[in-house]
Design a protein around this motif. Structure first.
Motif, PDB file in Angstrom:
ATOM      1  N   HIS A  49       0.851  -1.203   0.000  1.00 22.16           N
ATOM      2  CA  HIS A  49       0.000   0.000   0.000  1.00 22.16           C
ATOM      3  C   HIS A  49       0.879   1.243   0.000  1.00 22.16           C
ATOM      4  O   HIS A  49       1.886   1.303   0.694  1.00 22.16           O
TER       5      HIS A  49
ATOM      6  N   ASP B 148       6.103   2.055   6.693  1.00 22.96           N
ATOM      7  CA  ASP B 148       4.671   1.747   6.539  1.00 22.96           C
ATOM      8  C   ASP B 148       4.039   2.675   5.538  1.00 22.96           C
ATOM      9  O   ASP B 148       3.597   3.756   5.905  1.00 22.96           O
TER      10      ASP B 148
ATOM     11  N   TYR C 127       6.149   3.047  14.786  1.00 26.86           N
ATOM     12  CA  TYR C 127       4.974   2.606  14.030  1.00 26.86           C
ATOM     13  C   TYR C 127       3.854   3.640  14.148  1.00 26.86           C
ATOM     14  O   TYR C 127       3.467   4.014  15.255  1.00 26.86           O
ATOM     15  N   HIS C 128       3.390   4.132  13.002  1.00 27.80           N
ATOM     16  CA  HIS C 128       2.364   5.181  12.931  1.00 27.80           C
ATOM     17  C   HIS C 128       2.770   6.450  13.690  1.00 27.80           C
ATOM     18  O   HIS C 128       1.902   7.223  14.117  1.00 27.80           O
TER      19      HIS C 128
ATOM     20  N   GLU D 203      -5.410   1.767   2.512  1.00 29.87           N
ATOM     21  CA  GLU D 203      -5.108   0.677   3.449  1.00 29.87           C
ATOM     22  C   GLU D 203      -5.293   1.130   4.882  1.00 29.87           C
ATOM     23  O   GLU D 203      -5.939   0.460   5.693  1.00 29.87           O
ATOM     24  N   GLU D 204      -4.749   2.301   5.167  1.00 34.85           N
ATOM     25  CA  GLU D 204      -4.796   2.805   6.548  1.00 34.85           C
ATOM     26  C   GLU D 204      -6.219   3.168   6.967  1.00 34.85           C
ATOM     27  O   GLU D 204      -6.494   3.385   8.142  1.00 34.85           O
TER      28      GLU D 204
HETATM   29 ZN   LIG Z   1      -0.062   1.434   8.783  1.00 33.30          ZN
END
Ligand SMILES: [Zn+2]
Length: 505
Positions: A297, A314, A462-463, A351-352
């Motif tokens: 993605h 990500d 992450y994020h 995706e998110e």
């Molecule tokens: Zn993500």
């Protein structure tokens, strides 16, 4: 259990286990010169562009996402893929919607109560509503069963029903809303004493997530529900809500209480958001009507509180891996070693926001799903998680054995040319993280298309705003991308398509 090694096999010559071992040991060595063209330096160059600040975190439906789509398209063109979205197009467009609250107030005795502070509800589940002065009746917990009826002696017709605070599951709540609707209620107020906690979600309460136009709300045919503070309930009923709640005994009569509101306004607007998946195809040779997908993605979570969330890992890492793999396969093609099956390189968005791009693709496939052999999905392969800090030579493999018994032996044979530790920890159906369900491959798996999900695990960034390209381990990114490449090579070139002979969760 230990893996059967070559030495164990040689020592056990002639056994069935050895015969099987010999069969699964065929690694796709012909792919090696092309796999080696996927380099740390090449991936780095792309990732510093995809995860640059000017991509604005690539949030679905924003200029940053459109810019990323343009870059990926340019790369697919440059390496020599053909447009993969049908009709000579590179992008498969789709439309999403988002609702935003424009006006929501409840007025009682000349005082205005506010959404997010005094009351709230879910924007997806409630319709625009406007009420002038309207009576309110208290109906206890609002239960109606064969043996009990909270509405006994209460006329709720054309009124607002006020219900006491209760911890309800979604099903129970729906039952009570339906019961209120059957009694002719125009709306339901449910007391909730956690308004201060809920109001911390701030502006997020005032808009929905992105959704497709044909995604029905589950509450579509039920009256609007508003969760109101005990203070608002007290104002409406003209006495402390707590005193009424105290009088409420299980199974006993509902204490009589009623009041009115001066008015209620609840208005939201819908905005349309355009997004896309980017697809390039390398047509196969003698099996070109079978399709192998390689996906990642390209969207991320955008700008939050003024900070660009670059999403380098990500899923910038997966996006650049897909680009690099496309280039490597095209090199092979130009050298007369093109794949027998067609390979579709697809980077999705949304995706998110809930796997929306991959859902759109599998709901509106450009290549028949029945002829789609596999999806190798890459989502985060550029970092090292805390569990592997000491030995970073790993990748998590998820889902490889869920639908086909062919895929794991192919993946492990491919890995003999790469030498990563394949960590199956998150493939365990009892793992609480449930990663198998959390990225785009799952949309393919639902159609019984065998998949592998490649993943480095979560990490402190992450994020977060620090998921930046300087934190990526490029040698590991290259190695993991090479593993996907070798696996795709074998799946695309082997005589038989992957069989679908398993059905694991
Ligand atoms: Zn993500």
């Amino acid at each position: 259990m230990k893996k059967l090694t070559l030495m164990a096999c040689l020592l056990a010559t002639g056994t069935a286990a050895c015969a099987q071992m010999a069969d699964t040991r065929k690694a796709p060595v012909a792919a090696t010169p092309y796999a080696k063209s996927i380099t740390a330096a090449g991936l780095k160059k792309h990732l510093y562009i995809i995860a640059a600040d000017d991509m604005q975190g690539r949030e679905t439906g924003t200029a940053g996402q459109y810019k990323a789509a343009k870059y990926i398209t340019e790369q697919f063109k440059r390496v020599g893929l053909q447009p993969g979205a049908g009709n000579g197009e590179w992008e498969q467009p789709f439309v999403l919607y988002m609702d935003t609250l424009t006006n929501a107030t409840i007025t009682v005795s000349g005082k205005t109560f506010e959404f997010g502070k005094d009351f709230y509800n879910s924007l997806r589940d409630n319709k625009n509503q406007e009420l002038a002065q309207t009576g309110v009746v208290f109906a206890g917990y609002g239960t109606v069963t064969d043996t009990a009826d909270s509405y006994k002696g209460i006329d709720a017709n054309d009124k607002i029903v006020l219900l006491a605070e209760a911890r309800l599951g979604a099903g129970e709540q729906k039952d009570r809303l339906r019961a209120a609707a059957n009694k002719g209620a125009r709306a339901v107020f449910m007391v909730n004493s956690n308004l201060p906690g809920i109001s911390r979600a701030g502006s997020r309460l005032r808009r929905t997530g992105l959704y497709f136009g044909d995604m029905m709300s589950t509450m579509e045919f039920i009256p609007n529900v508003y969760f109101i503070s005990p203070e608002l309930a007290s104002a409406i009923l003209g006495k402390p809500y707590s005193s009424i709640a105290e009088g409420l005994k299980a199974g006993g009569p509902v204490p009589a209480a009623a009041g009115k509101i001066d008015g209620l306004a609840y208005q939201k607007g819908q905005s349309e958001i355009k997004s896309s998946n980017v697809l390039g195809i390398l047509p196969g040779t003698d099996k070109k009507d079978e399709y192998v997908f390689v996906t990642a993605h390209y969207d991320h979570i955008g700008v939050i509180n003024g900070e660009v969330h670059n999403g380098a890992d990500d899923d910038g890492s997966g996006t650049v891996a897909v680009i690099a793999m496309a280039e490597a396969f095209m090199k092979a093609k130009k050298a007369g070693k093109g794949p027998r099956r067609s390979i579709v390189f697809m980077t999705v968005s949304g995706e998110e926001k809930g796997l929306l791009g991959s859902k759109y693709y599998t709901d509106h496939p450009i290549y028949p799903l029945a002829n789609t052999v596999s999806d190798l999905n890459i989502d985060m392969i550029g970092r090292i998680d805390p569990e592997h800090e000491k030995d970073s030579n790993y990748v998590y493999i998820i889902g490889d054995n869920k639908l086909s018994s062919d895929l794991r032996p192919i993946s492990e044979a491919a890995n003999r040319l790469v030498g990563l530790d394949l960590d199956y920890k998150y493939n365990d159906p009892n793992d609480p993280n449930r990663f198998y369900y959390r990225s785009d491959h799952y949309m393919f798996a639902q159609h019984r298309i065998p998949i592998i999900f490649y993943f480095n695990g979560v990490h402190a960034d992450y994020h977060g705003a620090n998921d930046t390209p300087d934190k990526i381990s490029y040698p590991m990114l290259a190695k993991r991308a090479q593993l996907v490449f070798y696996t795709a090579w074998e799946v695309a070139n082997r005589p038989d398509r992957l069989k679908v002979d398993r059905n694991e969760k």
